[in-house]
Design an enzyme around this catalytic site. Structure first.
Site, PDB file in Angstrom:
ATOM      1  N   ARG A  71      -4.464  -4.771  15.364  1.00 15.64           N
ATOM      2  CA  ARG A  71      -4.594  -4.410  13.956  1.00 15.64           C
ATOM      3  C   ARG A  71      -4.656  -5.648  13.066  1.00 15.64           C
ATOM      4  NH1 ARG A  71      -0.360  -0.444  11.640  1.00 15.64           N
ATOM      5  NH2 ARG A  71      -1.674  -0.973   9.880  1.00 15.64           N
ATOM      6  N   ASP A 116       5.405 -11.707   5.995  1.00 12.51           N
ATOM      7  CA  ASP A 116       4.593 -11.485   7.201  1.00 12.51           C
ATOM      8  C   ASP A 116       4.760 -12.613   8.218  1.00 12.51           C
ATOM      9  OD1 ASP A 116       1.803  -9.908   5.463  1.00 12.51           O
ATOM     10  OD2 ASP A 116       3.759  -9.182   6.071  1.00 12.51           O
ATOM     11  N   CYS A 118       7.022   3.073   8.094  1.00 21.29           N
ATOM     12  CA  CYS A 118       6.669   2.620   9.441  1.00 21.29           C
ATOM     13  C   CYS A 118       7.822   1.736   9.920  1.00 21.29           C
ATOM     14  CB  CYS A 118       5.353   1.863   9.416  1.00 21.29           C
ATOM     15  SG  CYS A 118       5.459   0.450   8.362  1.00 21.29           S
ATOM     16  N   LYS A 164      -7.166 -10.114   6.706  1.00 20.12           N
ATOM     17  CA  LYS A 164      -7.013  -8.654   6.782  1.00 20.12           C
ATOM     18  C   LYS A 164      -6.570  -8.118   5.415  1.00 20.12           C
ATOM     19  CE  LYS A 164      -3.097  -6.785   8.528  1.00 20.12           C
ATOM     20  NZ  LYS A 164      -2.430  -5.845   7.620  1.00 20.12           N
ATOM     21  N   ASN A 165      -5.577  -8.788   4.800  1.00 18.45           N
ATOM     22  CA  ASN A 165      -4.969  -8.236   3.582  1.00 18.45           C
ATOM     23  C   ASN A 165      -5.767  -8.505   2.317  1.00 18.45           C
ATOM     24  OD1 ASN A 165      -3.080  -7.177   5.231  1.00 18.45           O
ATOM     25  ND2 ASN A 165      -1.465  -8.655   4.722  1.00 18.45           N
ATOM     26  N   ARG A 205       8.848   2.090   2.553  1.00 18.45           N
ATOM     27  CA  ARG A 205       7.578   1.776   1.888  1.00 18.45           C
ATOM     28  C   ARG A 205       7.096   2.895   0.961  1.00 18.45           C
ATOM     29  NH1 ARG A 205       3.706  -1.276   5.975  1.00 18.45           N
ATOM     30  NH2 ARG A 205       3.076  -2.282   4.034  1.00 18.45           N
TER      31      ARG A 205
HETATM   32  C1  EPZ Z   1       1.090  -5.750   1.529  1.00 16.85           C
HETATM   33  O1  EPZ Z   1       1.737  -4.513   1.797  1.00 16.85           O
HETATM   34  C2  EPZ Z   1       0.581  -6.258   2.866  1.00 16.85           C
HETATM   35  N1  EPZ Z   1      -0.388  -5.313   3.421  1.00 16.85           N
HETATM   36  C3  EPZ Z   1       1.758  -6.425   3.835  1.00 16.85           C
HETATM   37  O2  EPZ Z   1       1.252  -6.960   5.057  1.00 16.85           O
HETATM   38  C4  EPZ Z   1       2.735  -7.432   3.224  1.00 16.85           C
HETATM   39  O3  EPZ Z   1       3.861  -7.560   4.071  1.00 16.85           O
HETATM   40  C5  EPZ Z   1       3.183  -6.946   1.842  1.00 16.85           C
HETATM   41  O4  EPZ Z   1       2.019  -6.713   0.995  1.00 16.85           O
HETATM   42  C6  EPZ Z   1       4.088  -7.952   1.143  1.00 16.85           C
HETATM   43  O5  EPZ Z   1       3.425  -9.168   1.010  1.00 16.85           O
HETATM   44  C7  EPZ Z   1      -1.656  -5.323   2.928  1.00 16.85           C
HETATM   45  O6  EPZ Z   1      -1.999  -6.095   2.049  1.00 16.85           O
HETATM   46  C8  EPZ Z   1      -2.603  -4.347   3.542  1.00 16.85           C
HETATM   47  P1  EPZ Z   1       4.294  -4.235  -1.270  1.00 16.85           P
HETATM   48  P2  EPZ Z   1       2.218  -3.556   0.571  1.00 16.85           P
HETATM   49  O7  EPZ Z   1       3.822  -3.056  -2.025  1.00 16.85           O
HETATM   50  O8  EPZ Z   1       1.239  -3.618  -0.521  1.00 16.85           O
HETATM   51  C9  EPZ Z   1       8.315  -1.872  -2.010  1.00 16.85           C
HETATM   52  C10 EPZ Z   1       0.952  -7.078   7.392  1.00 16.85           C
HETATM   53  O9  EPZ Z   1       1.689  -7.256   8.373  1.00 16.85           O
HETATM   54  N2  EPZ Z   1       7.488  -0.926  -2.779  1.00 16.85           N
HETATM   55  O10 EPZ Z   1       4.224  -5.598  -1.902  1.00 16.85           O
HETATM   56  O11 EPZ Z   1       2.571  -2.254   1.164  1.00 16.85           O
HETATM   57  C11 EPZ Z   1       8.010  -1.791  -0.524  1.00 16.85           C
HETATM   58  O12 EPZ Z   1       8.754  -0.730   0.072  1.00 16.85           O
HETATM   59  C12 EPZ Z   1       1.384  -6.161   6.260  1.00 16.85           C
HETATM   60  O13 EPZ Z   1      -0.187  -7.611   7.250  1.00 16.85           O
HETATM   61  C13 EPZ Z   1       8.116   0.079  -3.521  1.00 16.85           C
HETATM   62  O14 EPZ Z   1       9.342   0.190  -3.545  1.00 16.85           O
HETATM   63  O15 EPZ Z   1       3.565  -4.325   0.139  1.00 16.85           O
HETATM   64  C14 EPZ Z   1       8.451  -3.140  -0.024  1.00 16.85           C
HETATM   65  O16 EPZ Z   1       9.850  -3.140   0.208  1.00 16.85           O
HETATM   66  C15 EPZ Z   1       2.791  -5.623   6.469  1.00 16.85           C
HETATM   67  N3  EPZ Z   1       7.358   0.944  -4.242  1.00 16.85           N
HETATM   68  C16 EPZ Z   1       8.132  -4.063  -1.189  1.00 16.85           C
HETATM   69  O17 EPZ Z   1       7.965  -3.212  -2.348  1.00 16.85           O
HETATM   70  C17 EPZ Z   1       5.977   0.853  -4.265  1.00 16.85           C
HETATM   71  O18 EPZ Z   1       5.326   1.669  -4.954  1.00 16.85           O
HETATM   72  C18 EPZ Z   1       6.845  -4.855  -0.991  1.00 16.85           C
HETATM   73  O19 EPZ Z   1       5.798  -3.930  -0.791  1.00 16.85           O
HETATM   74  C19 EPZ Z   1       5.354  -0.169  -3.509  1.00 16.85           C
HETATM   75  C20 EPZ Z   1       6.131  -1.050  -2.782  1.00 16.85           C
END
Ligand code: EPZ
Length: 416
Positions: free
Chosen positions: A396, A303, A116, A23-24, A121
């Site tokens: 999802r 995850d 969410c 998915k990711n 996020r």
């Molecule tokens: C991706 O989300 C994945 N989703 C998530 O999987 C996964 O948990 C996550 O990466 C971490 O590995 C997809 O790939 C579609 P991040 P993403 O930006 O990109 C903070 C699932 O269950 N952050 O690495 O949203 C954020 O709040 C989903 O399959 C900022 O502060 O994750 C979080 O605490 C859930 N500012 C941390 O970084 C930003 O601009 C990691 O977020 C962006 C992120």
């Protein structure tokens, strides 16, 4: 009427399962199809609600999409740079259309994705990075309005190795003039999948650990690409095998992408055998207690935090689970405790899990994809009947979940 899953627990899972596409990885690949008008053909695309949502998104922006049975073709010109709010609200990953839109059309209007169940996020790292590449960012009534007349390469430092921000910046830099270097980039396997895909289309991207260098190009060409397999789905089924004291083999996986989990399961005294593109987990008794800390890749994946917490509710002794990636990703805990688990939360982001010899089924609610997976694992391991509501969350992230688990001997059904 909301659908439910009913699980009759206590049966050890046994058998072999072919893992679907990730998915990711599929989601950023679909978003990056906007970077060219040429036809992009993806195979091994998982059958998931989130994939449907992203296909609707690129369709709304002008693309023609077609495909069935795990294959998708996308082609055509972008004819809108307004991302529909309802789709962005439905799925945070839709925000990834921002970079391709502004790179290709000079303007993009994308609603700010909501938080969410797993924390606030923000998207500040996406926006600050795009500004470094010459994008003008404004916020107007809950939307990001981005403008640029051509992007220019630059050095970008990410305060946190955000997966989404790294993907967003790779897509933008691919179409920028000159060279970009992203420092402290995410290193998840899905990033490499996106880079391989874009390089196959003519991009010039090199990964060197946490530094990604991109030479901008004018155009990208058509390509056909197979989505990598889903390391999180693979890990989920392996944990289910361990939690039910069964013997489960997953095939079609990249064993190195699942390594953080495999090593953790070995820590817990569970037999793990890796061979070519398959991993077998076998366990005949309760796991040992362990310590889990979620971190960006190659750390333990956030995850799989909820799924492995479900396993540890049955471990010998007290385990510790620390979540460092998201600021609140423990909604599964009260639901697991309803089934007799003994999990206590500290004020920060740490769980103490006192292992029990058995759990009992009851009514529980799934609140996000991976919390739902944890409840399924617990229901499979518990005695008696577990009824899970909030099944739409599972749709999802897990394709053919009921069929896959039935094929491994689980007794469960989905009903209104
Ligand atoms: C991706 O989300 C994945 N989703 C998530 O999987 C996964 O948990 C996550 O990466 C971490 O590995 C997809 O790939 C579609 P991040 P993403 O930006 O990109 C903070 C699932 O269950 N952050 O690495 O949203 C954020 O709040 C989903 O399959 C900022 O502060 O994750 C979080 O605490 C859930 N500012 C941390 O970084 C930003 O601009 C990691 O977020 C962006 C992120």
């Amino acid at each position: 009427m909301r659908e439910k899953l009913t699980i009759h627990g206590g049966t050890p899972l046994k058998g072999t399962l072919e893992i679907s596409g990730a998915k990711n990885s599929a989601l950023p690949l679909l978003a990056s199809s906007l970077l060219t008008e040429q036809r992009v053909h993806l195979t091994n695309v998982p059958d998931l609600k989130d994939v449907e949502t992203m296909l609707s998104m690129v369709g709304e922006l002008g693309k023609s999409t077609s495909g069935e049975a795990g294959e998708v073709s996308i082609a055509g010109k972008i004819d809108s740079n307004h991302a529909p709010a309802d789709l962005v609200k439905k799925m945070r990953a839709s925000f990834l259309v921002l970079a391709p839109l502004v790179a290709r059309t000079g303007k993009a209007e994308v609603p700010i994705p909501g938080g969410c169940n797993i924390g606030t996020r923000p998207v500040d790292l996406h926006l600050k990075g795009l500004e470094r590449l010459g994008v003008n960012i404004a916020q107007e009534d809950g939307k990001i309005v981005a403008r640029a007349d051509g992007l220019s390469g630059n050095d970008v430092f990410l305060n946190y190795p955000s997966v989404g921000a790294t993907e967003q910046l790779i897509m933008a830099a691919t179409m920028a003039k000159g060279e970009t270097a992203i420092y402290n980039a995410a290193q998840e396997p899905e990033i490499r999948d996106l880079v391989n895909f874009l390089n196959q289309m003519g991009a010039e991207i090199r990964i060197n650990g946490s530094i990604i260098r991109i030479n901008g190009v004018e155009e990208l060409d058509r390509t056909e690409y197979r989505v990598m397999s889903d390391r999180i789905a693979a890990g989920t089924y392996l944990i289910a095998g361990a939690a039910t004291a069964g013997s489960v083999t997953v095939t079609g996986v990249d064993t190195s992408a699942v390594k953080p989990l495999s090593l953790k399961l070995k820590n817990a005294g569970i037999t793990v055998r890796e061979k070519d593109n398959s991993i077998k987990v076998a366990s005949s008794e309760r796991p040992e207690n362990i310590e889990v800390i979620t971190l960006p890749y190659p750390g333990f994946p956030t995850d799989l935090q909820a799924p492995i917490t479900a396993l540890l509710t049955l471990a010998r002794g007290k385990s510790v689970v620390k979540e460092t990636v998201f600021d609140s990703r423990f909604d599964h805990v009260p639901e697991l405790n309803k089934m007799g688990a003994d999990i206590s939360m500290t004020n920060s982001n740490t769980l103490f899990v006192e292992g029990k010899t058995s759990l009992r089924g009851t009514e529980v609610e799934a609140t996000d994809i991976r919390a739902g997976a944890a409840l399924v694992i617990e229901g499979l391991a518990a005695e008696g009947k577990t009824t899970i509501t909030g099944v739409k969350h599972l749709d999802r992230g897990y394709s053919n979940l009921v069929t896959n688990l039935r094929n491994l001997g689980a007794q469960l059904e989905r009903h209104k």
